[in-house]
Design a protein around this motif. Structure first.
Motif, PDB file in Angstrom:
ATOM      1  N   ASN A 106      55.204  36.303  56.470  1.00 36.35           N
ATOM      2  CA  ASN A 106      56.302  36.400  55.499  1.00 36.35           C
ATOM      3  C   ASN A 106      55.796  36.489  54.061  1.00 36.35           C
ATOM      4  OD1 ASN A 106      58.431  36.415  57.349  1.00 36.35           O
ATOM      5  ND2 ASN A 106      58.518  34.187  57.436  1.00 36.35           N
ATOM      6  N   VAL A 107      54.599  37.047  53.872  1.00 36.41           N
ATOM      7  CA  VAL A 107      54.037  37.274  52.544  1.00 36.41           C
ATOM      8  C   VAL A 107      54.091  38.773  52.282  1.00 36.41           C
ATOM      9  CG1 VAL A 107      51.987  37.117  51.089  1.00 36.41           C
ATOM     10  CG2 VAL A 107      52.542  35.261  52.678  1.00 36.41           C
ATOM     11  N   THR A 108      54.808  39.178  51.263  1.00 41.53           N
ATOM     12  CA  THR A 108      55.082  40.600  51.046  1.00 41.53           C
ATOM     13  C   THR A 108      54.194  41.279  50.010  1.00 41.53           C
ATOM     14  OG1 THR A 108      56.755  40.069  49.362  1.00 41.53           O
ATOM     15  CG2 THR A 108      57.514  40.259  51.653  1.00 41.53           C
ATOM     16  N   TRP A 109      53.553  40.504  49.139  1.00 47.43           N
ATOM     17  CA  TRP A 109      52.838  41.095  48.004  1.00 47.43           C
ATOM     18  C   TRP A 109      51.330  40.961  48.121  1.00 47.43           C
ATOM     19  CZ3 TRP A 109      50.915  39.671  42.798  1.00 47.43           C
ATOM     20  CH2 TRP A 109      51.007  40.719  41.884  1.00 47.43           C
ATOM     21  N   CYS A 110      50.864  39.822  48.584  1.00 47.86           N
ATOM     22  CA  CYS A 110      49.423  39.545  48.663  1.00 47.86           C
ATOM     23  C   CYS A 110      48.911  39.803  50.080  1.00 47.86           C
ATOM     24  CB  CYS A 110      49.128  38.098  48.280  1.00 47.86           C
ATOM     25  SG  CYS A 110      49.692  37.635  46.636  1.00 47.86           S
ATOM     26  N   THR A 111      47.819  40.541  50.193  1.00 41.97           N
ATOM     27  CA  THR A 111      47.209  40.792  51.498  1.00 41.97           C
ATOM     28  C   THR A 111      46.101  39.778  51.764  1.00 41.97           C
ATOM     29  OG1 THR A 111      45.483  42.266  50.647  1.00 41.97           O
ATOM     30  CG2 THR A 111      47.634  43.254  51.189  1.00 41.97           C
ATOM     31  N   SER A 112      45.645  39.752  53.008  1.00 41.68           N
ATOM     32  CA  SER A 112      44.550  38.835  53.377  1.00 41.68           C
ATOM     33  C   SER A 112      43.310  39.089  52.532  1.00 41.68           C
ATOM     34  CB  SER A 112      44.211  39.011  54.860  1.00 41.68           C
ATOM     35  OG  SER A 112      45.303  38.652  55.668  1.00 41.68           O
ATOM     36  N   GLU A 113      42.980  40.377  52.315  1.00 42.88           N
ATOM     37  CA  GLU A 113      41.788  40.713  51.543  1.00 42.88           C
ATOM     38  C   GLU A 113      41.913  40.282  50.090  1.00 42.88           C
ATOM     39  OE1 GLU A 113      38.880  41.705  52.660  1.00 42.88           O
ATOM     40  OE2 GLU A 113      39.760  41.536  54.643  1.00 42.88           O
ATOM     41  N   MET A 114      43.119  40.385  49.529  1.00 39.60           N
ATOM     42  CA  MET A 114      43.326  39.934  48.149  1.00 39.60           C
ATOM     43  C   MET A 114      43.068  38.437  48.035  1.00 39.60           C
ATOM     44  SD  MET A 114      46.769  41.906  46.954  1.00 39.60           S
ATOM     45  CE  MET A 114      47.003  43.641  47.289  1.00 39.60           C
ATOM     46  N   TYR A 115      43.591  37.680  48.995  1.00 41.71           N
ATOM     47  CA  TYR A 115      43.352  36.241  48.998  1.00 41.71           C
ATOM     48  C   TYR A 115      41.859  35.933  49.110  1.00 41.71           C
ATOM     49  CZ  TYR A 115      48.282  34.893  49.602  1.00 41.71           C
ATOM     50  OH  TYR A 115      49.631  34.682  49.424  1.00 41.71           O
ATOM     51  N   LYS A 116      41.183  36.614  50.033  1.00 40.95           N
ATOM     52  CA  LYS A 116      39.749  36.362  50.236  1.00 40.95           C
ATOM     53  C   LYS A 116      38.966  36.581  48.953  1.00 40.95           C
ATOM     54  CE  LYS A 116      39.564  37.698  55.131  1.00 40.95           C
ATOM     55  NZ  LYS A 116      39.047  38.705  56.087  1.00 40.95           N
ATOM     56  N   ASN A 117      39.210  37.717  48.300  1.00 43.72           N
ATOM     57  CA  ASN A 117      38.477  38.030  47.071  1.00 43.72           C
ATOM     58  C   ASN A 117      38.722  36.991  45.980  1.00 43.72           C
ATOM     59  OD1 ASN A 117      37.342  40.283  48.177  1.00 43.72           O
ATOM     60  ND2 ASN A 117      38.554  41.764  47.043  1.00 43.72           N
ATOM     61  N   ALA A 118      39.990  36.600  45.817  1.00 42.35           N
ATOM     62  CA  ALA A 118      40.323  35.610  44.789  1.00 42.35           C
ATOM     63  C   ALA A 118      39.704  34.258  45.111  1.00 42.35           C
ATOM     64  CB  ALA A 118      41.841  35.478  44.663  1.00 42.35           C
ATOM     65  N   LEU A 119      39.675  33.901  46.391  1.00 42.69           N
ATOM     66  CA  LEU A 119      39.115  32.608  46.798  1.00 42.69           C
ATOM     67  C   LEU A 119      37.598  32.572  46.639  1.00 42.69           C
ATOM     68  CD1 LEU A 119      41.333  31.979  49.950  1.00 42.69           C
ATOM     69  CD2 LEU A 119      41.400  30.708  47.795  1.00 42.69           C
ATOM     70  N   VAL A 120      36.951  33.711  46.866  1.00 43.99           N
ATOM     71  CA  VAL A 120      35.505  33.796  46.617  1.00 43.99           C
ATOM     72  C   VAL A 120      35.225  33.530  45.140  1.00 43.99           C
ATOM     73  CG1 VAL A 120      33.549  35.404  46.478  1.00 43.99           C
ATOM     74  CG2 VAL A 120      34.935  35.314  48.550  1.00 43.99           C
ATOM     75  N   THR A 121      36.040  34.104  44.276  1.00 44.76           N
ATOM     76  CA  THR A 121      35.896  33.878  42.836  1.00 44.76           C
ATOM     77  C   THR A 121      36.080  32.406  42.490  1.00 44.76           C
ATOM     78  OG1 THR A 121      36.664  36.107  42.275  1.00 44.76           O
ATOM     79  CG2 THR A 121      36.884  34.424  40.564  1.00 44.76           C
ATOM     80  N   ALA A 122      37.049  31.756  43.141  1.00 48.84           N
ATOM     81  CA  ALA A 122      37.345  30.350  42.847  1.00 48.84           C
ATOM     82  C   ALA A 122      36.307  29.393  43.434  1.00 48.84           C
ATOM     83  CB  ALA A 122      38.733  29.992  43.379  1.00 48.84           C
ATOM     84  N   GLY A 123      35.481  29.881  44.369  1.00 47.19           N
ATOM     85  CA  GLY A 123      34.448  29.024  44.949  1.00 47.19           C
ATOM     86  C   GLY A 123      34.787  28.470  46.317  1.00 47.19           C
ATOM     87  N   VAL A 124      35.884  28.933  46.916  1.00 49.87           N
ATOM     88  CA  VAL A 124      36.257  28.499  48.266  1.00 49.87           C
ATOM     89  C   VAL A 124      35.454  29.314  49.277  1.00 49.87           C
ATOM     90  CG1 VAL A 124      38.133  28.370  49.962  1.00 49.87           C
ATOM     91  CG2 VAL A 124      38.577  27.853  47.553  1.00 49.87           C
ATOM     92  N   LYS A 125      34.900  28.658  50.286  1.00 51.99           N
ATOM     93  CA  LYS A 125      34.112  29.396  51.281  1.00 51.99           C
ATOM     94  C   LYS A 125      34.208  28.734  52.654  1.00 51.99           C
ATOM     95  CE  LYS A 125      29.841  26.957  49.993  1.00 51.99           C
ATOM     96  NZ  LYS A 125      28.445  27.119  49.582  1.00 51.99           N
ATOM     97  N   ASP A 126      33.866  29.509  53.676  1.00 55.86           N
ATOM     98  CA  ASP A 126      33.813  29.036  55.052  1.00 55.86           C
ATOM     99  C   ASP A 126      35.068  28.263  55.451  1.00 55.86           C
ATOM    100  OD1 ASP A 126      31.208  30.096  55.321  1.00 55.86           O
ATOM    101  OD2 ASP A 126      30.358  28.321  54.378  1.00 55.86           O
ATOM    102  N   ALA A 127      36.175  28.967  55.536  1.00 50.33           N
ATOM    103  CA  ALA A 127      37.438  28.320  55.885  1.00 50.33           C
ATOM    104  C   ALA A 127      38.389  29.283  56.586  1.00 50.33           C
ATOM    105  CB  ALA A 127      38.110  27.752  54.638  1.00 50.33           C
ATOM    106  N   LYS A 128      39.158  28.737  57.501  1.00 50.45           N
ATOM    107  CA  LYS A 128      40.256  29.482  58.131  1.00 50.45           C
ATOM    108  C   LYS A 128      41.522  29.122  57.363  1.00 50.45           C
ATOM    109  CE  LYS A 128      43.075  29.793  62.311  1.00 50.45           C
ATOM    110  NZ  LYS A 128      43.277  29.329  63.711  1.00 50.45           N
TER     111      LYS A 128
END
Length: 293
Positions: A106-128
């Protein structure tokens, strides 16, 4: 064992216990659910069904609209942010090197890849990570919940600047995706992060030329406004540790490549297996026909 030996042994045991205690703070498989604070009980039940888990099986946190606004303010229009916290997330730590896995419902604007890229920038890693809502939402506010869950599990506080830039990246990529497509938008932003160590020495005009070059690799022509957004993002990214960020980006790309190779091998094995059983079936059919005569 003499007195000196006993002291050494006791010291060794103390060190082992200390290391064990530190490692026990969090472990692979630890997980959290973060719910939007304004959901009804029925909506919460819907979200848990989307997560595929029972309520009570995972420690639960909440995120408020005020918390979401603290990261989105200045990047997203107030009307888009809204007045209610709806987006929910499930975050589970994975074994080191497994990378980021993101699913959305039910997420219409953000894709999985967009989240991944932003989270890499924020320092989040190795997570489901699973991002879900009881009805359709843009998904921009979900980053706040992911940050909160990740910090709660690990006990570490992510860099505030990195979190803000991650949010900026998500919103800019989302806006680009609306006009040039999801894949091209994420690839262009990733390409820009990979040369971050060089752009810090460039003028805005030189960065503009670099952005045009990267976009050209994907046969994309950007408007002046889009290029300026990417220049602004680039300058924000430069406020982070450029080398560390580049390493995380490269690591994320290598993980995606490994997963892709693993899938290709699995598909190849399945095809060979199917061919074997098909051949075996033909063989036994011929044997049956031969002896049946």
């Amino acid at each position: 064992m003499n007195r000196k030996g006993k002291r050494l042994f006791s010291l060794l045991i103390a060190v082992v216990l200390l290391v064990s205690a530190s490692a026990a703070v969090w472990a692979d498989g630890d997980s959290r659910v973060v719910l939007g604070a304004d959901l009804t009980e029925e909506q919460i039940a819907t979200v848990y069904r989307l997560f595929g888990i029972e309520r009570g099986s995972v420690e639960e946190l909440t995120v408020t609209n005020a918390e979401e606004r603290s990261y989105l303010k200045g990047f997203v229009d107030d009307k888009v942010i809204g007045k209610y916290a709806i987006s929910c997330v499930y975050v589970e730590l994975l074994e080191e090197g497994k990378g980021l896995s993101v699913e959305t419902y039910n997420v219409t604007w953000c894709t999985s890849e967009m989240y991944k890229n932003a989270l890499v920038t924020a320092g989040v890693k190795d997570a489901k990570i699973i991002v879900a809502a009881p009805f359709e939402v843009s998904g921009t506010a979900a980053l706040t919940g992911i940050y909160k869950a990740y910090e709660h599990i690990t006990g570490d506080t992510l860099d505030e600047t990195a979190k803000a830039v991650g949010t900026q990246e998500l919103t800019i990529t989302g806006e680009l995706a609306e006009e040039i497509g999801n894949l091209d938008a994420t690839e262009i932003v990733t390409g820009l992060k990979e040369v971050l160590g060089e752009t810090v020495k460039m003028s805005d005009e030189e960065i503009r030329q670099e952005i045009v070059r990267i976009a050209g690799e994907y046969n994309v022509t950007l408007s002046d406004r889009q290029i300026q957004q990417l220049i602004d993002l680039c300058r924000s990214l430069e406020g982070l540790d450029a080398e560390s960020l580049r390493e995380r980006v490269v690591e994320a790309q290598e993980t995606i490549k490994k997963i892709g190779e693993a899938k290709d091998k699995a598909v190849g094995f399945y095809e060979k297996l199917s061919q074997f059983f098909s051949s075996a079936s033909d063989f036994f059919s011929q044997v049956k026909a031969l002896f049946g005569k």
